[in-house]
Design a protein around this motif. Structure first.
Motif, PDB file in Angstrom:
ATOM      1  N   ALA A 120       0.916  -1.349  -0.170  1.00  0.00           N
ATOM      2  CA  ALA A 120       0.085  -0.121   0.074  1.00  0.00           C
ATOM      3  C   ALA A 120       0.891   1.208   0.003  1.00  0.00           C
ATOM      4  O   ALA A 120       1.885   1.348   0.725  1.00  0.00           O
ATOM      5  CB  ALA A 120      -1.040   0.061   1.225  1.00  0.00           C
ATOM      6  N   PRO A 121       0.549   2.393  -0.629  1.00  0.00           N
ATOM      7  CA  PRO A 121       1.159   3.535  -0.782  1.00  0.00           C
ATOM      8  C   PRO A 121       1.604   4.144   0.290  1.00  0.00           C
ATOM      9  O   PRO A 121       2.849   4.933   0.306  1.00  0.00           O
ATOM     10  CB  PRO A 121       0.398   4.304  -1.886  1.00  0.00           C
ATOM     11  CG  PRO A 121      -0.858   4.078  -1.674  1.00  0.00           C
ATOM     12  CD  PRO A 121      -0.726   2.437  -1.255  1.00  0.00           C
ATOM     13  N   ILE A 122       1.022   4.159   1.457  1.00  0.00           N
ATOM     14  CA  ILE A 122       1.448   4.831   2.564  1.00  0.00           C
ATOM     15  C   ILE A 122       1.570   4.240   3.591  1.00  0.00           C
ATOM     16  O   ILE A 122       2.948   4.252   4.476  1.00  0.00           O
ATOM     17  CB  ILE A 122       0.146   5.926   2.897  1.00  0.00           C
ATOM     18  CG1 ILE A 122      -0.140   6.746   1.829  1.00  0.00           C
ATOM     19  CG2 ILE A 122       0.677   6.544   4.327  1.00  0.00           C
ATOM     20  CD1 ILE A 122       0.772   7.856   1.069  1.00  0.00           C
ATOM     21  N   SER A 123       0.767   3.177   4.030  1.00  0.00           N
ATOM     22  CA  SER A 123       1.154   2.457   5.177  1.00  0.00           C
ATOM     23  C   SER A 123       2.316   1.228   5.008  1.00  0.00           C
ATOM     24  O   SER A 123       2.720   0.700   5.775  1.00  0.00           O
ATOM     25  CB  SER A 123      -0.186   1.739   5.688  1.00  0.00           C
ATOM     26  OG  SER A 123      -0.598   0.707   4.788  1.00  0.00           O
ATOM     27  N   GLY A 124       2.212   0.918   3.683  1.00  0.00           N
ATOM     28  CA  GLY A 124       3.358  -0.043   3.461  1.00  0.00           C
ATOM     29  C   GLY A 124       2.957  -1.755   3.668  1.00  0.00           C
ATOM     30  O   GLY A 124       3.351  -2.457   3.386  1.00  0.00           O
ATOM     31  N   VAL A 125       1.522  -1.748   3.953  1.00  0.00           N
ATOM     32  CA  VAL A 125       0.985  -2.908   4.249  1.00  0.00           C
ATOM     33  C   VAL A 125       0.901  -3.912   3.012  1.00  0.00           C
ATOM     34  O   VAL A 125       0.516  -3.376   1.915  1.00  0.00           O
ATOM     35  CB  VAL A 125      -0.349  -3.047   5.005  1.00  0.00           C
ATOM     36  CG1 VAL A 125      -1.252  -2.133   4.091  1.00  0.00           C
ATOM     37  CG2 VAL A 125      -1.067  -4.425   5.451  1.00  0.00           C
ATOM     38  N   ASP A 211      -3.901   5.285   3.115  1.00  0.00           N
ATOM     39  CA  ASP A 211      -3.836   4.649   1.916  1.00  0.00           C
ATOM     40  C   ASP A 211      -5.158   5.171   1.023  1.00  0.00           C
ATOM     41  O   ASP A 211      -4.948   5.317  -0.077  1.00  0.00           O
ATOM     42  CB  ASP A 211      -3.632   3.127   1.844  1.00  0.00           C
ATOM     43  CG  ASP A 211      -2.520   2.653   2.486  1.00  0.00           C
ATOM     44  OD1 ASP A 211      -1.329   3.422   2.341  1.00  0.00           O
ATOM     45  OD2 ASP A 211      -2.659   1.893   3.530  1.00  0.00           O
ATOM     46  N   GLU A 212      -6.404   5.012   1.660  1.00  0.00           N
ATOM     47  CA  GLU A 212      -7.522   5.128   0.944  1.00  0.00           C
ATOM     48  C   GLU A 212      -7.453   6.855   0.767  1.00  0.00           C
ATOM     49  O   GLU A 212      -7.952   7.098  -0.464  1.00  0.00           O
ATOM     50  CB  GLU A 212      -8.700   4.805   1.882  1.00  0.00           C
ATOM     51  CG  GLU A 212      -8.842   3.569   2.041  1.00  0.00           C
ATOM     52  CD  GLU A 212     -10.280   3.061   2.503  1.00  0.00           C
ATOM     53  OE1 GLU A 212     -11.297   3.877   2.593  1.00  0.00           O
ATOM     54  OE2 GLU A 212     -10.380   2.109   3.229  1.00  0.00           O
ATOM     55  N   LYS A 213      -6.988   7.623   1.631  1.00  0.00           N
ATOM     56  CA  LYS A 213      -6.812   8.894   1.178  1.00  0.00           C
ATOM     57  C   LYS A 213      -5.813   9.353   0.357  1.00  0.00           C
ATOM     58  O   LYS A 213      -6.383  10.031  -0.885  1.00  0.00           O
ATOM     59  CB  LYS A 213      -6.382   9.791   2.601  1.00  0.00           C
ATOM     60  CG  LYS A 213      -5.972  11.079   2.356  1.00  0.00           C
ATOM     61  CD  LYS A 213      -5.367  11.796   3.441  1.00  0.00           C
ATOM     62  CE  LYS A 213      -4.814  13.087   3.294  1.00  0.00           C
ATOM     63  NZ  LYS A 213      -5.733  14.256   2.679  1.00  0.00           N
ATOM     64  N   TYR A 214      -4.908   8.567   0.045  1.00  0.00           N
ATOM     65  CA  TYR A 214      -4.035   8.724  -1.171  1.00  0.00           C
ATOM     66  C   TYR A 214      -4.457   8.325  -2.364  1.00  0.00           C
ATOM     67  O   TYR A 214      -4.401   9.194  -3.383  1.00  0.00           O
ATOM     68  CB  TYR A 214      -2.694   8.084  -0.625  1.00  0.00           C
ATOM     69  CG  TYR A 214      -1.653   7.997  -1.998  1.00  0.00           C
ATOM     70  CD1 TYR A 214      -0.788   9.079  -2.078  1.00  0.00           C
ATOM     71  CD2 TYR A 214      -1.607   6.931  -2.904  1.00  0.00           C
ATOM     72  CE1 TYR A 214       0.017   9.131  -3.203  1.00  0.00           C
ATOM     73  CE2 TYR A 214      -1.033   6.851  -3.915  1.00  0.00           C
ATOM     74  CZ  TYR A 214      -0.078   7.943  -4.240  1.00  0.00           C
ATOM     75  OH  TYR A 214       1.011   8.097  -5.060  1.00  0.00           O
ATOM     76  N   VAL A 215      -5.118   7.309  -2.512  1.00  0.00           N
ATOM     77  CA  VAL A 215      -5.577   6.652  -3.730  1.00  0.00           C
ATOM     78  C   VAL A 215      -6.618   7.478  -4.244  1.00  0.00           C
ATOM     79  O   VAL A 215      -6.918   7.680  -5.562  1.00  0.00           O
ATOM     80  CB  VAL A 215      -5.947   5.266  -3.782  1.00  0.00           C
ATOM     81  CG1 VAL A 215      -4.404   4.507  -3.526  1.00  0.00           C
ATOM     82  CG2 VAL A 215      -7.187   5.063  -2.879  1.00  0.00           C
ATOM     83  N   THR A 216      -7.393   7.824  -3.224  1.00  0.00           N
ATOM     84  CA  THR A 216      -8.906   8.760  -3.764  1.00  0.00           C
ATOM     85  C   THR A 216      -8.265  10.165  -4.416  1.00  0.00           C
ATOM     86  O   THR A 216      -8.593  10.623  -5.272  1.00  0.00           O
ATOM     87  CB  THR A 216      -9.568   9.208  -2.726  1.00  0.00           C
ATOM     88  OG1 THR A 216     -10.054   7.763  -1.916  1.00  0.00           O
ATOM     89  CG2 THR A 216     -10.877   9.808  -2.831  1.00  0.00           C
ATOM     90  N   GLU A 217      -7.216  10.717  -3.652  1.00  0.00           N
ATOM     91  CA  GLU A 217      -6.782  11.876  -3.966  1.00  0.00           C
ATOM     92  C   GLU A 217      -5.689  11.889  -5.376  1.00  0.00           C
ATOM     93  O   GLU A 217      -5.850  12.820  -6.222  1.00  0.00           O
ATOM     94  CB  GLU A 217      -5.860  12.788  -2.890  1.00  0.00           C
ATOM     95  CG  GLU A 217      -6.786  13.250  -1.755  1.00  0.00           C
ATOM     96  CD  GLU A 217      -6.159  13.603  -0.777  1.00  0.00           C
ATOM     97  OE1 GLU A 217      -6.506  14.104   0.259  1.00  0.00           O
ATOM     98  OE2 GLU A 217      -4.773  13.376  -0.500  1.00  0.00           O
ATOM     99  N   ARG A 218      -5.165  10.660  -5.426  1.00  0.00           N
ATOM    100  CA  ARG A 218      -4.307  10.437  -6.655  1.00  0.00           C
ATOM    101  C   ARG A 218      -5.277  10.526  -7.911  1.00  0.00           C
ATOM    102  O   ARG A 218      -5.044  11.038  -8.859  1.00  0.00           O
ATOM    103  CB  ARG A 218      -3.537   9.169  -6.401  1.00  0.00           C
ATOM    104  CG  ARG A 218      -2.858   8.606  -7.711  1.00  0.00           C
ATOM    105  CD  ARG A 218      -1.984   8.984  -8.350  1.00  0.00           C
ATOM    106  NE  ARG A 218      -1.475   8.425  -9.462  1.00  0.00           N
ATOM    107  CZ  ARG A 218      -0.521   9.165 -10.427  1.00  0.00           C
ATOM    108  NH1 ARG A 218      -0.241  10.381 -10.213  1.00  0.00           N
ATOM    109  NH2 ARG A 218      -0.147   8.455 -11.387  1.00  0.00           N
ATOM    110  N   ALA A 219      -6.281   9.628  -7.765  1.00  0.00           N
ATOM    111  CA  ALA A 219      -7.272   9.531  -9.069  1.00  0.00           C
ATOM    112  C   ALA A 219      -7.841  11.055  -9.152  1.00  0.00           C
ATOM    113  O   ALA A 219      -7.925  11.305 -10.383  1.00  0.00           O
ATOM    114  CB  ALA A 219      -8.292   8.464  -8.579  1.00  0.00           C
TER     115      ALA A 219
END
Length: 285
Positions: A120-125, A211-219
């Motif tokens: 995952a892009p932020i947490s790294g999980v 991670d959800e925040k990142y992918v939502t804003e990335r899109a």
């Protein structure tokens, strides 16, 4: 003592009906077996190899004068390679199939799930994500052609929706399908990563809230029409000399419509020359 008798029944000569003549004078373009599953091992960039289950379709051309083909030979060929099926052995199997079935043309499709561990892009999980991959082989008059196909799920966000809405924008999961005829070694992972970079955002098997925040804003910051995705992927494939030909398809499973949006770009670099916007036309004679 009376000698032991052979108790095995005598087998009379059995007619080969498939090899008998047919009078209808209609050739069959593809005849064979579909949807047979077989364990395989595929090269994996991270772990060396990956064990998976593939679904095979195997066909040959049948001339007009033969009644049928020998279906059991397809299964014999498949089992003869056991689990040692790779791109190289796949091409060998293709030639063997055409030879054993005495056909001028053959076709094999090998479709399997391929798993990649992603962070995952932020947490790294870490979690596994599955992709549908196919090896496709064709041989005609002794000349083989090999293709690799990947189906990659991604996120796409509508540029028009973002532009006209006071807040928010509709987005959806999309499938980008790329089939290439390669003329140099390409990892499956390389194709997948190329496609994911050209989407609004890639997807992951497991995400935490950061991670959800990142992918939502990335899109949201990277809106793409279905047309944008196929053009951007095609432009990347145009630049890769290892790719001899390709087909790029994108399908958006629209979140605000009861239909999908779809686009396709196709090019054979060996017979066509690129022009504007990545579109290909036949080279002048």
């Amino acid at each position: 003592m009376e000698p032991a008798r052979n108790t095995r029944p005598l087998v009379a000569s059995i007619a080969d009906v498939q090899a008998s003549l047919d009078s209808r004078r209609i050739a069959i373009d593809k005849v064979g077996i579909k949807d047979i599953r077989h364990p395989v091992r595929v090269r994996d960039r991270a772990r060396g190899e990956q064990h998976t289950i593939a679904t095979f379709n195997m066909y040959v051309y049948l001339p007009h004068n033969f009644k049928g083909t020998h279906m059991s030979r397809f299964v014999e060929i498949l089992n003869g390679h056991e689990e040692e099926i790779s791109v190289a052995s796949f091409q060998t199997m293709l030639g063997e199939m055409a030879e054993r079935l005495e056909s001028e043309a053959g076709h094999i499709e090998m479709r399997f799930p391929y798993f990649i561990k992603k962070q995952a892009p932020i947490s790294g999980v870490a979690s596994l994500l599955d992709y549908e991959v196919s090896f496709i082989g064709e041989v005609r008059d002794g000349e083989p052609k090999m293709y690799i196909e990947v189906v990659v799920p991604v996120t796409s966000l509508c540029p028009c929706s973002k532009e006209i809405a006071a807040y928010g924008a509709h987005n959806q999961r999309s499938h980008v399908t790329v089939r290439i005829r390669n003329r140099g070694f390409i990892w499956i992972e390389e194709l997948i990563e190329l496609i994911e970079r050209e989407a609004s955002c890639e997807i992951f098997g497991l995400l935490k809230r950061p991670d959800e925040k990142y992918v939502t804003e990335r899109a949201y910051n990277n809106p793409k029409f279905v047309e944008d995705m196929v053009r951007d992927v095609a432009a990347r494939l145009n630049q890769d000399d290892r790719v001899g030909a390709y087909v790029v398809e994108a399908e958006n499973f629209e979140s605000i419509h009861n239909h999908s949006a779809y686009a396709l770009v196709e090019r054979d670099k060996e017979v066509e020359a690129p022009t504007n916007a990545g579109r290909a036309h036949p080279a002048p004679g």
